[in-house]
Scaffold this motif. Structure first.
Motif, PDB file in Angstrom:
ATOM      1  N   UNK A   1       0.737  -1.128   0.062  1.00  0.00           N
ATOM      2  CA  UNK A   1       0.001   0.009  -0.057  1.00  0.00           C
ATOM      3  C   UNK A   1       0.853   1.221   0.087  1.00  0.00           C
ATOM      4  N   UNK A   2       0.314   2.199  -0.486  1.00  0.00           N
ATOM      5  CA  UNK A   2       0.922   3.692  -0.751  1.00  0.00           C
ATOM      6  C   UNK A   2       0.518   4.121  -1.977  1.00  0.00           C
ATOM      7  N   UNK A   3       0.851   5.453  -2.336  1.00  0.00           N
ATOM      8  CA  UNK A   3       0.513   6.202  -3.342  1.00  0.00           C
ATOM      9  C   UNK A   3       1.473   6.518  -4.069  1.00  0.00           C
TER      10      UNK A   3
ATOM     11  N   UNK B   1      10.198   0.251  -3.868  1.00  0.00           N
ATOM     12  CA  UNK B   1       9.686   1.219  -2.943  1.00  0.00           C
ATOM     13  C   UNK B   1       8.967   0.308  -1.699  1.00  0.00           C
ATOM     14  N   UNK B   2       9.605   0.782  -0.396  1.00  0.00           N
ATOM     15  CA  UNK B   2       9.207   0.009   0.485  1.00  0.00           C
ATOM     16  C   UNK B   2       7.787   0.343   1.024  1.00  0.00           C
ATOM     17  N   UNK B   3       6.897  -0.388   2.013  1.00  0.00           N
ATOM     18  CA  UNK B   3       5.700  -0.669   2.242  1.00  0.00           C
ATOM     19  C   UNK B   3       5.276   0.945   2.721  1.00  0.00           C
ATOM     20  N   UNK B   4       4.266   1.372   2.439  1.00  0.00           N
ATOM     21  CA  UNK B   4       3.809   2.589   2.850  1.00  0.00           C
ATOM     22  C   UNK B   4       4.395   3.740   2.233  1.00  0.00           C
ATOM     23  N   UNK B   5       5.324   3.634   1.195  1.00  0.00           N
ATOM     24  CA  UNK B   5       5.888   4.829   0.399  1.00  0.00           C
ATOM     25  C   UNK B   5       4.979   5.556  -0.100  1.00  0.00           C
ATOM     26  N   UNK B   6       4.960   6.976   0.113  1.00  0.00           N
ATOM     27  CA  UNK B   6       4.028   7.937  -0.801  1.00  0.00           C
ATOM     28  C   UNK B   6       4.834   8.958  -1.465  1.00  0.00           C
ATOM     29  N   UNK B   7       4.187   9.495  -2.397  1.00  0.00           N
ATOM     30  CA  UNK B   7       4.607  10.635  -2.977  1.00  0.00           C
ATOM     31  C   UNK B   7       3.821  11.670  -3.263  1.00  0.00           C
ATOM     32  N   UNK B   8       4.191  12.777  -3.072  1.00  0.00           N
ATOM     33  CA  UNK B   8       3.221  14.004  -3.462  1.00  0.00           C
ATOM     34  C   UNK B   8       3.334  14.488  -4.981  1.00  0.00           C
ATOM     35  N   UNK B   9       2.221  14.445  -5.686  1.00  0.00           N
ATOM     36  CA  UNK B   9       2.375  14.945  -6.723  1.00  0.00           C
ATOM     37  C   UNK B   9       1.588  16.532  -7.284  1.00  0.00           C
TER      38      UNK B   9
ATOM     39  N   UNK C   1       7.682   3.746   4.419  1.00  0.00           N
ATOM     40  CA  UNK C   1       7.176   4.848   5.007  1.00  0.00           C
ATOM     41  C   UNK C   1       7.741   6.063   4.428  1.00  0.00           C
ATOM     42  N   UNK C   2       8.496   5.858   3.430  1.00  0.00           N
ATOM     43  CA  UNK C   2       9.470   6.981   2.907  1.00  0.00           C
ATOM     44  C   UNK C   2       8.296   8.123   2.156  1.00  0.00           C
TER      45      UNK C   2
END
Length: 397
Positions: A255-257, A269-277, A316-317
């Motif tokens: 999961x993660x966006x 990409x590790x678990x719960x990695x998210x990026x802002x776009x 969680x990065x």
């Protein structure tokens, strides 16, 4: 049939870093295929490459007494294929902006030589050229549609046999042999869906086209795919993904966006990695430029993460809007990461970065590749060594 050579325009190659550190420009995946694969299919002939010297042992050039050099950033279409096929000897095809699109010659040409000895023909039809890293995701939906039309024009889709999968506009869905889809929703009303050979769409996945997934890739349970997304071959993807291109052999398995982003090969990409776009003030996104070593204006409101080959992010990065991560980076830790993380860096925004020692990075890269039963030989090692040396000054800055 002339020899077809896809050449790297030196200006565009620099603009397309970090992805072109480890491949020719035409090795970029956009749509279903790489640019090189598209040209091979359109012209029905093998191709070779005119690229950087350190890449040439892997991406070789072959010339003869009849050569057509094609800009590796140029995506083919029917009109271009015919025009280039009919190009006379000692003639160059150029755009209205004086970009070199193609050159036909009896000798071995190089873009540094220029066109003084050639007759030039101006090409006025519309075309797609990948000039910047953000073009890869920005043009991806259109290229999925173009590749899909080419594939379905001469081939028949395999049947979808799962009774629990719901399809919208099923005639716009193409499934290769060996692919498995289980209890998912495939919505091709606004664009085609291509499912590659031996790919697996696991239970509860929801897909909106345009979308493409390559050979033997997997969508994990409950994956949400928004339009204009490509997952290359041998990847594993989960969570929510929107308008992204993942070249191949990379994982975002949890999961993660991930939105408006491009990942190279052998990334994780590790678990719960998210990026802002999207920036909070809705202003235009700026992205690190390898040309100017400053932030460049993308003219886009939406722009996420650009990550080069062999790079990894810990659990969680969090990546800022418009972040560029180089080749063979290990990034982790609390808080938003820096807008540019140079190649062969180790650490995070909170902990600080140090140089990722080459031998350690090489060991990890070799193990990553070998776990997929892919050879990692001296040629691959030499390419990474060259990238390490080229990017040393960036890490010291």
């Amino acid at each position: 049939m002339p020899d077809i050579i896809l050449f790297d325009d030196p200006v565009l190659r620099t603009q397309l870093l970090p992805f072109t550190y480890t491949r020719p420009v035409s090795g970029i995946r956009i749509g279903i295929n790489t640019i090189a694969e598209k040209w091979m299919d359109w012209l029905q002939t093998p191709i070779s490459f005119l690229t950087e010297r350190y890449l040439s042992p892997k991406f070789r050039i072959h010339t003869s007494a009849d050569n057509v050099f094609i800009n590796g950033s140029l995506c083919p279409d029917a009109n271009l294929a015919v025009t280039i096929h009919e190009l006379p000897f000692n003639t160059a095809l150029i755009s209205a902006q004086n970009e070199i699109l193609a050159v036909r010659t009896a000798t071995r040409w190089n873009p540094s030589v220029g066109l003084d000895d050639f007759t030039t023909i101006s090409y006025s039809e519309p075309f797609t050229m990948v000039r910047n890293v953000w073009d890869i995701f920005a043009f991806n939906g259109g290229q999925i549609k173009a590749d899909f039309e080419r594939i379905v024009s001469s081939r028949q889709s395999a049947d979808l046999t799962d009774p629990y999968t719901c399809c919208y506009n099923s005639e716009n869905i193409f499934i290769e042999e060996g692919a498995v889809v289980k209890a998912s929703v495939l919505n091709a009303e606004n664009g085609p869906i291509y499912i590659g050979r031996n790919a697996l769409i696991q239970e509860g996945s929801m897909i909106q086209g345009p979308f493409a997934i390559g050979e033997s890739s997997v969508l994990a349970q409950g994956t949400k795919i928004r339009p204009n997304t490509t997952v290359g071959p041998f990847c594993k993807v989960g969570g929510e993904v929107s308008n992204c291109v993942i070249f191949g052999y990379s994982n975002k398995g949890h999961d993660g966006y991930l939105g408006n982003s491009v990942l190279g090969e052998w990334c994780n990409l590790g678990a719960n990695t998210n990026n802002s776009n999207l920036k909070n003030d809705h202003s235009v996104v700026k992205l690190h430029s390898y040309v100017s070593d400053t932030l460049a204006d993308t003219a886009l409101l939406f722009c996420g993460l650009m990550m080069g080959d062999y790079s990894k992010a810990g659990i969680s990065t969090m990546f800022n809007t418009g972040t560029v991560v180089g080749v063979s980076v290990n990034v982790f830790g609390a808080g938003f990461q820096a807008k540019h993380v140079p190649s062969f860096s180790w650490g995070g925004a909170a902990e600080g970065f140090s140089e990722y020692r080459f031998q350690k990075a090489l060991t990890v890269a070799r193990d990553t590749v070998s776990r997929r039963n892919v050879a990692f030989d001296e040629t691959e090692e030499s390419i990474l060594k060259s990238v390490f040396e080229q990017t040393q000054e960036q890490r010291l800055a």
